[in-house]
Design a protein around this motif. Sequence first.
Motif, short mmCIF file in Angstrom:
data_model
loop_
_atom_site.label_atom_id
_atom_site.label_comp_id
_atom_site.label_asym_id
_atom_site.label_seq_id
_atom_site.Cartn_x
_atom_site.Cartn_y
_atom_site.Cartn_z
N LEU A 160 5.40 0.65 8.57
CA LEU A 160 6.35 0.51 7.46
C LEU A 160 7.40 1.61 7.46
CD1 LEU A 160 3.99 -0.62 4.57
CD2 LEU A 160 5.52 -2.01 5.97
N LEU A 161 7.15 2.70 8.20
CA LEU A 161 8.14 3.77 8.27
C LEU A 161 9.39 3.34 9.02
CD1 LEU A 161 6.02 6.99 8.92
CD2 LEU A 161 7.11 6.27 6.80
N TYR A 162 9.27 2.27 9.81
CA TYR A 162 10.44 1.78 10.54
C TYR A 162 11.23 0.79 9.72
CZ TYR A 162 7.74 3.85 14.29
OH TYR A 162 7.03 4.73 15.05
N GLY A 163 10.72 0.43 8.56
CA GLY A 163 11.40 -0.52 7.69
C GLY A 163 12.07 0.16 6.51
N LEU A 164 11.81 -0.37 5.33
CA LEU A 164 12.51 0.09 4.13
C LEU A 164 11.73 1.12 3.33
CD1 LEU A 164 13.93 -3.34 2.91
CD2 LEU A 164 15.06 -1.59 4.28
N LEU A 165 10.49 1.41 3.73
CA LEU A 165 9.69 2.37 2.96
C LEU A 165 10.37 3.73 2.81
CD1 LEU A 165 7.11 2.93 1.40
CD2 LEU A 165 6.01 3.58 3.56
N PRO A 166 10.97 4.31 3.86
CA PRO A 166 11.64 5.60 3.67
C PRO A 166 12.76 5.54 2.63
CG PRO A 166 11.28 5.20 6.00
CD PRO A 166 10.94 3.92 5.28
N ILE A 177 4.03 -7.89 3.46
CA ILE A 177 4.00 -6.49 3.02
C ILE A 177 3.49 -6.48 1.58
CG2 ILE A 177 5.33 -4.39 2.57
CD1 ILE A 177 7.28 -5.28 4.73
N PHE A 178 2.37 -5.81 1.38
CA PHE A 178 1.73 -5.76 0.07
C PHE A 178 1.81 -4.36 -0.53
CE2 PHE A 178 -0.61 -9.18 2.25
CZ PHE A 178 -0.47 -10.21 1.31
N LEU A 179 1.90 -4.33 -1.85
CA LEU A 179 1.71 -3.09 -2.59
C LEU A 179 0.41 -3.24 -3.36
CD1 LEU A 179 4.22 -0.91 -4.51
CD2 LEU A 179 2.15 -1.64 -5.66
N ALA A 180 -0.45 -2.26 -3.24
CA ALA A 180 -1.75 -2.32 -3.92
C ALA A 180 -1.87 -1.17 -4.91
CB ALA A 180 -2.89 -2.25 -2.91
N ILE A 181 -2.35 -1.48 -6.12
CA ILE A 181 -2.59 -0.48 -7.16
C ILE A 181 -3.93 -0.79 -7.82
CG2 ILE A 181 -0.15 -0.03 -7.64
CD1 ILE A 181 -0.34 -1.96 -10.00
N ARG A 182 -4.45 0.15 -8.58
CA ARG A 182 -5.68 -0.12 -9.32
C ARG A 182 -5.41 -1.20 -10.37
NH1 ARG A 182 -6.29 5.18 -7.76
NH2 ARG A 182 -4.80 5.94 -9.29
N SER A 183 -6.36 -2.06 -10.59
CA SER A 183 -6.16 -3.26 -11.41
C SER A 183 -5.62 -2.97 -12.80
CB SER A 183 -7.48 -4.04 -11.53
OG SER A 183 -7.84 -4.56 -10.28
N MET A 184 -6.06 -1.88 -13.41
CA MET A 184 -5.66 -1.58 -14.79
C MET A 184 -4.52 -0.57 -14.88
SD MET A 184 -7.64 -3.65 -16.20
CE MET A 184 -7.33 -3.25 -17.93
N ASP A 185 -3.91 -0.23 -13.76
CA ASP A 185 -2.87 0.80 -13.76
C ASP A 185 -1.54 0.20 -14.23
OD1 ASP A 185 -1.17 2.93 -13.36
OD2 ASP A 185 -2.02 3.47 -11.42
N GLU A 186 -1.09 0.61 -15.42
CA GLU A 186 0.18 0.16 -15.97
C GLU A 186 1.08 1.36 -16.26
OE1 GLU A 186 1.07 -2.89 -16.19
OE2 GLU A 186 -0.84 -3.92 -15.82
N SER A 187 0.96 2.41 -15.46
CA SER A 187 1.69 3.65 -15.74
C SER A 187 3.19 3.48 -15.57
CB SER A 187 1.20 4.77 -14.82
OG SER A 187 1.66 4.56 -13.50
#
Length: 304
Positions: A100-106, A268-278
């Motif tokens: 992902l560093l070669y894509g849009l993540l940076p 391309i997935f983004l993963a977070i903890r299920s209850m994280d609404e920060s």
Amino acid sequence: MELRHLRYFVAVVEEQSFTKAAEKLFIAQPPLSRQIQNLEAELGIQLFERGSRPLLTTEAGQFFYQHAVKLLSNAEEIKAMTQRVGMAEKTITMGFVGSLLYGLLPKIVYLFRQQQPHLKIELIEMSTKDQIQALKEGRIDVGFGRLRISDPAVRRILLREEPLMVAMHSSHPLVQHKKGIFLTDIVDENLFLYPSHPKPNFSTQVRSLFSEYSLDPKNLKEVREIQLALGLVAAGEGICIVPESAKTIQLPHLHYIPLLDDAAVSPIFLAIRSMDESEHIRSLFDCIYQVYDLEAIAYDRSVI
């Protein structure tokens, strides 16, 4: 002597009345009068001229007032500075797969840093599988990966589907097919897969792609990482399937040809903890889609 005593005293001086000061401070007048009397007793001096209308300070009271205002102002500055330091010490840790560093993540991370200057951002390379465990253990707050790994404790959001390409040497006959080729065209080629571990990973995804089309490539070799795979391709040793963003890796005699099969995409997935609404997670999503808008990349924001 406490800061609240200074606030009481300053309010009385500025309002020139115990009654008005009590109303401003949202307290009753008798307790306010007692607090001022206690303050005078502690200092051993008289701060107000008794019987004056409006209420006036003595010379010592005026001196005390000037310094009390400065102390209260300093206290507010210290409070604000401490809050800013506290914000600067807040950290969000992101796990990511190396490709992902070669894509849009940076670009996404850079924009996030600009919009959250008081937030400390840490990046840790790890496989998608390791990200899931790291999220559950609290070692990271966000994971960027490519694999569909389900876990009830983790919420997975599909950001987009990235097209796949085939990297090959400039002398390869298929280089002439500028518009693209199909998996059937390369099933008998020497094909480098990466990474070699841990499983599941991107190499697992490529194998599954061939299986989806009932193809059984025989000449497969797994290598440690994408750079090694592309280096071998540039040396004419074989070909390699890579995400479209990897074409930013330029080596002599290295060419990239699109894969035209409908399923030839890498999610391309983004993963977070299920209850994280920060608030920080919401801000990160905003940065992701701001970058996608600038790059004219289609996405479905309804999934968040």
